[in-house]
Design a protein around this motif. Structure first.
Motif, mmCIF file in Angstrom:
data_model
loop_
_atom_site.group_PDB
_atom_site.id
_atom_site.type_symbol
_atom_site.label_atom_id
_atom_site.label_comp_id
_atom_site.label_asym_id
_atom_site.label_seq_id
_atom_site.Cartn_x
_atom_site.Cartn_y
_atom_site.Cartn_z
ATOM 1 N N ASN A 63 0.782 -1.224 0.000
ATOM 2 C CA ASN A 63 0.000 0.000 0.000
ATOM 3 C C ASN A 63 0.821 1.283 0.000
ATOM 4 O O ASN A 63 0.243 2.374 0.011
ATOM 5 C CB ASN A 63 -0.976 0.039 1.185
ATOM 6 C CG ASN A 63 -1.956 -1.120 1.163
ATOM 7 O OD1 ASN A 63 -2.418 -1.531 0.106
ATOM 8 N ND2 ASN A 63 -2.250 -1.659 2.342
ATOM 9 N N THR A 287 -5.045 7.638 7.973
ATOM 10 C CA THR A 287 -4.658 6.615 8.946
ATOM 11 C C THR A 287 -3.701 7.151 10.017
ATOM 12 O O THR A 287 -3.057 6.374 10.714
ATOM 13 C CB THR A 287 -4.001 5.416 8.234
ATOM 14 O OG1 THR A 287 -2.813 5.866 7.532
ATOM 15 C CG2 THR A 287 -4.953 4.789 7.233
ATOM 16 N N ASN A 332 -16.069 4.263 -1.161
ATOM 17 C CA ASN A 332 -15.965 2.841 -0.852
ATOM 18 C C ASN A 332 -14.555 2.400 -0.484
ATOM 19 O O ASN A 332 -14.345 1.238 -0.110
ATOM 20 C CB ASN A 332 -16.466 2.013 -2.037
ATOM 21 C CG ASN A 332 -17.959 2.181 -2.271
ATOM 22 O OD1 ASN A 332 -18.733 2.345 -1.322
ATOM 23 N ND2 ASN A 332 -18.368 2.160 -3.526
ATOM 24 N N LEU A 333 -13.592 3.297 -0.590
ATOM 25 C CA LEU A 333 -12.228 2.956 -0.203
ATOM 26 C C LEU A 333 -12.110 2.928 1.316
ATOM 27 O O LEU A 333 -12.761 3.693 2.023
ATOM 28 C CB LEU A 333 -11.233 3.957 -0.786
ATOM 29 C CG LEU A 333 -11.142 4.013 -2.317
ATOM 30 C CD1 LEU A 333 -10.123 5.069 -2.754
ATOM 31 C CD2 LEU A 333 -10.766 2.651 -2.896
ATOM 32 N N LYS A 334 -11.268 2.056 1.841
ATOM 33 C CA LYS A 334 -11.144 1.895 3.288
ATOM 34 C C LYS A 334 -10.524 3.116 3.963
ATOM 35 O O LYS A 334 -10.794 3.383 5.134
ATOM 36 C CB LYS A 334 -10.312 0.643 3.600
ATOM 37 C CG LYS A 334 -10.990 -0.667 3.200
ATOM 38 C CD LYS A 334 -10.124 -1.859 3.570
ATOM 39 C CE LYS A 334 -10.812 -3.169 3.182
ATOM 40 N NZ LYS A 334 -9.969 -4.345 3.517
ATOM 41 N N SER A 335 -9.670 3.812 3.244
ATOM 42 C CA SER A 335 -9.025 5.005 3.793
ATOM 43 C C SER A 335 -8.863 6.020 2.674
ATOM 44 O O SER A 335 -9.099 5.718 1.502
ATOM 45 C CB SER A 335 -7.659 4.651 4.403
ATOM 46 O OG SER A 335 -6.787 4.134 3.403
#
Length: 433
Positions: A63, A287, A332-335
């Motif tokens: 990532n 994050t 819809n992305l986690k972060s």
């Protein structure tokens, strides 16, 4: 220990932000794409192929480089849902080069020669070994992250931040690149910082970047405290204690994300409170709370600077339409991250270029002409004006603007003024890539 394997690459990738061979003498297809009588490609229903090269499984960790890819893919998904470009959907071909030069050349061959993409978009490659091959094929590479010097070296490559260099096959001007001191000017003028600490590893890439930062800080009149920690066994607590003792009120670094988190933790433990712990665009992410979970005080002194509008500009006071579009398209992305926003902007840049070619045919050559006009591009205000010019000599000074945000646990990344207003006339300092 494994997460700090090859920090040389990570230091370059995360901090400098700031080359493959081809055979034969056959002229590239793009030389013949606009000849009279050629049937314009927009009259067919065939999709437009674009390529995205990402070091998704690079040695510096998962990532690390995927933000631009994810942002660009989200933009194209949204575009296709709305009918594509002149009725043609965009077929996104993605390739993971594994963070190696061999892998990068394989991706370039697959996308450029086999898939025959019309352009590359939002490249984020740890080792862009295939850059010269892309340039020779005259494939426009749009909005890539300047992790190395390729976007200041080759024609037909257009990084997300622009370039004034000749791009004649050599990096910058006679092998030297130039950068300004606007970040240091900002923290001195706007935040009253006078003593700066620069933390680095005793490792070549990290130390070289730290020297560049130190040089820029001194040019802006700072007292500079340098802290170097061991690459294999870093004693961040000792560095934190010393920068506290020296009275540093702003901290810059030439270390990786993991090292930054450990440095912040050590600063909290020794009570080293500063006006700002400054990080870069790669670490401008949602994050932060998890990455710096053991350093609440230092975490809330984190500042990030860059050349694009804060992805978190969704509060009433700083609401921006183009940011709302990005956030809606990536919900819809986690972060979320600033690199995602810049990937989104890169996809928008390609789309605007392709639309300008719709009447005559969306070809590599036409898209490249749009990119090479020298006109500044802002992606509907997401980017500071990006310029690609070819100056014979490097500028001695330049008026440069910057985007600045500060992390606050309650509100996330909070913009500090508008990026189009935070501008400074600053010297341009040379460095070797």
């Amino acid at each position: 220990m494994r997460r700090r394997v090859r920090v040389a690459e990570c230091a370059v990738a995360g901090l400098l932000l700031l080359v493959g061979t081809a055979c034969g003498s056959r002229l590239p297809e793009s030389d013949f794409e606009d000849r009279p009588g050629r049937t314009p490609t927009q009259h067919t229903a065939e999709p437009l192929r674009v390529g995205i090269i990402t070091s998704a499984t690079s040695p510096v960790g998962g990532n690390t480089f995927t933000g631009p890819r994810d942002g660009a893919k989200a933009y194209f998904d949204r575009l296709n849902a709305r009918g594509g470009i002149d009725g043609r959907r965009v077929d996104v071909r993605m390739c993971d080069d594994g963070g190696s030069g061999v892998g990068n050349n394989e991706c370039v061959h697959r996308l450029v020669d086999e898939d025959k993409v019309v352009a590359l978009v939002a490249t984020s490659a740890l080792d862009y070994a295939g850059a010269s091959r892309v340039s020779r094929a005259r494939v426009p590479d749009i909005g890539g992250q300047p992790i190395g010097s390729a976007y200041d070296t080759y024609p037909h490559l257009y990084g997300i931040y622009g370039s004034l260099a000749p791009r004649n096959g050599k990096p910058g001007w006679d092998g030297k690149l130039y950068g300004g001191t606007e970040i240091y000017r900002y923290f001195k003028r706007e935040q009253g910082a006078r003593t700066a600490a620069v933390v680095s590893y005793n490792q070549s890439a990290s130390a070289a970047y730290a020297r560049l930062v130190t040089r820029g800080l001194k040019a802006e009149g700072y007292k500079v405290v340098t802290e170097q920690v061991d690459f294999a066994l870093p004693n961040f607590r000792a560095a934190a204690a010393d920068l506290k003792e020296q009275g540093a009120d702003v901290v810059f670094d030439a270390i990786d994300t993991y090292g930054n988190a450990q440095l912040c933790k050590a600063m909290d433990e020794v009570g080293a409170d500063v006006l700002a712990k400054v990080t870069n665009v790669q670490n401008w992410t949602s994050t932060v709370r998890e990455d710096y979970k053991d350093a609440p005080r230092c975490r809330n002194a984190l500042w990030a600077t860059g050349s694009s509008r804060n992805y978190d500009d969704t509060a009433t006071a700083t609401d921006h339409e183009a940011v709302r579009e990005f956030r809606d398209g990536t919900k819809n992305l986690k972060s979320h991250s600033q690199w995602q926003l810049e990937g989104w902007a890169a996809a928008m840049w390609f789309t605007d270029a392709a639309r300008s070619c719709a009447k005559t045919g969306i070809t590599r050559a036409c898209v490249d002409r749009f990119m090479d006009t020298g006109k500044p591009y802002t992606a509907d205000g997401l980017l500071l004006p990006v310029r690609y010019e070819r100056l014979p000599e490097p500028p001695k000074t330049r008026r440069t603007c910057l985007s600045v945000a500060r992390w606050e646990d309650a509100d996330g990344w909070v913009s500090q003024g508008d990026m189009n207003d935070e501008c400074f006339d600053v010297p341009q300092l040379s460095y070797e890539p």
